[in-house]
Motif scaffolding. Structure first.
Motif, PDB file in Angstrom:
ATOM      1  N   LYS A   3      17.163  85.794  19.716  1.00  9.38           N
ATOM      2  CA  LYS A   3      16.784  84.466  20.205  1.00  9.38           C
ATOM      3  C   LYS A   3      16.283  84.522  21.647  1.00  9.38           C
ATOM      4  CE  LYS A   3      19.840  81.686  17.332  1.00  9.38           C
ATOM      5  NZ  LYS A   3      19.106  80.480  17.049  1.00  9.38           N
ATOM      6  N   ALA A   4      16.944  85.310  22.482  1.00 12.29           N
ATOM      7  CA  ALA A   4      16.518  85.433  23.877  1.00 12.29           C
ATOM      8  C   ALA A   4      15.135  86.079  23.966  1.00 12.29           C
ATOM      9  CB  ALA A   4      17.543  86.235  24.680  1.00 12.29           C
ATOM     10  N   ALA A  39       9.935  80.912  34.404  1.00  8.89           N
ATOM     11  CA  ALA A  39      10.331  82.184  35.018  1.00  8.89           C
ATOM     12  C   ALA A  39      11.854  82.261  35.169  1.00  8.89           C
ATOM     13  CB  ALA A  39       9.643  82.355  36.370  1.00  8.89           C
ATOM     14  N   ILE A  40      12.489  81.154  35.520  1.00  5.44           N
ATOM     15  CA  ILE A  40      13.951  81.118  35.629  1.00  5.44           C
ATOM     16  C   ILE A  40      14.579  81.368  34.258  1.00  5.44           C
ATOM     17  CG2 ILE A  40      15.935  79.596  36.060  1.00  5.44           C
ATOM     18  CD1 ILE A  40      14.209  78.331  38.332  1.00  5.44           C
ATOM     19  N   SER A  41      14.013  80.752  33.234  1.00 11.25           N
ATOM     20  CA  SER A  41      14.521  80.945  31.879  1.00 11.25           C
ATOM     21  C   SER A  41      14.394  82.403  31.444  1.00 11.25           C
ATOM     22  CB  SER A  41      13.773  80.029  30.902  1.00 11.25           C
ATOM     23  OG  SER A  41      14.246  80.223  29.592  1.00 11.25           O
ATOM     24  N   ILE A  42      13.266  83.025  31.765  1.00 11.65           N
ATOM     25  CA  ILE A  42      13.091  84.445  31.433  1.00 11.65           C
ATOM     26  C   ILE A  42      14.151  85.277  32.140  1.00 11.65           C
ATOM     27  CG2 ILE A  42      11.584  86.448  31.818  1.00 11.65           C
ATOM     28  CD1 ILE A  42       9.199  84.618  31.175  1.00 11.65           C
ATOM     29  N   THR A  43      14.407  84.972  33.406  1.00  8.91           N
ATOM     30  CA  THR A  43      15.413  85.719  34.160  1.00  8.91           C
ATOM     31  C   THR A  43      16.792  85.580  33.515  1.00  8.91           C
ATOM     32  OG1 THR A  43      14.159  85.375  36.195  1.00  8.91           O
ATOM     33  CG2 THR A  43      16.463  86.018  36.440  1.00  8.91           C
ATOM     34  N   VAL A  63      20.866  88.221  28.907  1.00  9.65           N
ATOM     35  CA  VAL A  63      21.302  88.222  27.510  1.00  9.65           C
ATOM     36  C   VAL A  63      20.937  89.548  26.838  1.00  9.65           C
ATOM     37  CG1 VAL A  63      21.066  87.106  25.256  1.00  9.65           C
ATOM     38  CG2 VAL A  63      21.096  85.716  27.338  1.00  9.65           C
ATOM     39  N   VAL A  64      19.740  90.037  27.080  1.00  7.01           N
ATOM     40  CA  VAL A  64      19.278  91.258  26.422  1.00  7.01           C
ATOM     41  C   VAL A  64      19.622  92.511  27.229  1.00  7.01           C
ATOM     42  CG1 VAL A  64      17.432  90.078  25.174  1.00  7.01           C
ATOM     43  CG2 VAL A  64      16.943  91.070  27.398  1.00  7.01           C
ATOM     44  N   ASN A  65      20.492  92.359  28.195  1.00  2.00           N
ATOM     45  CA  ASN A  65      20.944  93.474  29.025  1.00  2.00           C
ATOM     46  C   ASN A  65      21.446  94.618  28.143  1.00  2.00           C
ATOM     47  OD1 ASN A  65      21.996  95.105  31.008  1.00  2.00           O
ATOM     48  ND2 ASN A  65      23.763  93.806  31.393  1.00  2.00           N
ATOM     49  N   CYS A 122      24.502  82.355  29.206  1.00  2.00           N
ATOM     50  CA  CYS A 122      23.178  82.639  29.773  1.00  2.00           C
ATOM     51  C   CYS A 122      22.078  82.152  28.837  1.00  2.00           C
ATOM     52  CB  CYS A 122      23.001  84.133  30.035  1.00  2.00           C
ATOM     53  SG  CYS A 122      23.882  84.728  31.478  1.00  2.00           S
ATOM     54  N   TYR A 123      22.240  82.389  27.535  1.00  2.00           N
ATOM     55  CA  TYR A 123      21.206  81.952  26.584  1.00  2.00           C
ATOM     56  C   TYR A 123      21.106  80.428  26.537  1.00  2.00           C
ATOM     57  CZ  TYR A 123      18.532  80.836  22.523  1.00  2.00           C
ATOM     58  OH  TYR A 123      17.582  80.286  21.701  1.00  2.00           O
ATOM     59  N   ARG A 124      22.249  79.758  26.470  1.00  8.23           N
ATOM     60  CA  ARG A 124      22.219  78.291  26.424  1.00  8.23           C
ATOM     61  C   ARG A 124      21.580  77.714  27.690  1.00  8.23           C
ATOM     62  NH1 ARG A 124      28.137  77.681  23.810  1.00  8.23           N
ATOM     63  NH2 ARG A 124      27.490  77.902  21.652  1.00  8.23           N
TER      64      ARG A 124
END
Length: 177
Positions: free
Chosen positions: A51-52, A98-102, A107-109, A144-146
């Motif tokens: 989802k991320a 851009a904030i959302s991508i960050t 999440v995908v760390n 983080c995703y929410r």
């Protein structure tokens, strides 16, 4: 919002699996098997990752479209409404994206800090610390995703509002209204 109890949820899920096609759903489930708990948490982490990744792609498209709109605002032959309010709205949409991508990057760390927390004592292996750390990682990544999703929703709203205004301006200009 009520606190989420993962142990209770897992017990209910396990009972549901045991109930099978029994519509009364009277199966019992008290024992939580560590491998099932870990598999369930990994399943959630996999869904969050997917989802991320999709949310990052959406935000990337919004940033690209915002860049296009800003370039059109600067063009002297543009049919677009190019005031300061429009530019600010587009820049805010791009910034929020851009904030959302960050946030999605958290999440995908790739880091898995909970691995290796299992304790070996003779012939016994305790997984409680590893499962606890894994659960904390899952909860942190869900948060983080929410957050990224809500920020992206606001960014999309700003962008689509501006797109609507530009469409209205161009159509009314073409019809002479």
């Amino acid at each position: 919002m009520t606190e989420w109890n993962k142990d209770e949820y897992l017990q209910k899920r396990k009972a549901l699996e045991r109930a099978g096609n029994d519509c009364k759903g009277t199966a019992e489930s008290k024992d939580l098997i560590p491998s099932e708990v870990v598999a369930w948490i990994y399943g959630i982490l996999t869904m969050l990752d997917t989802k991320a990744s999709a949310l990052m792609r959406l935000n990337g498209v919004l940033i690209a479209a915002a860049t296009f709109l800003l370039a059109q605002f600067a063009s002297p032959h543009s049919l677009m409404l190019g005031g300061r309010v429009q530019a600010v709205l587009v820049v805010v949409a791009a910034l929020l994206s851009a904030i959302s991508i960050t946030l999605c990057l958290f999440v995908v760390n790739v880091g898995w800090p909970f691995l290796g927390k299992a304790e070996i004592s003779g012939a016994t292996v305790k997984f409680s610390e590893e499962i606890c750390a894994l659960s904390k990682t899952m909860n942190r990544r869900q948060l983080c995703y929410r957050s990224a999703w809500w920020v992206s929703l606001v960014a999309s709203g700003c962008f689509f509002f501006e797109l609507f205004m530009q469409t209205y301006h161009i159509i009314c200009g073409a019809w002479g209204v």
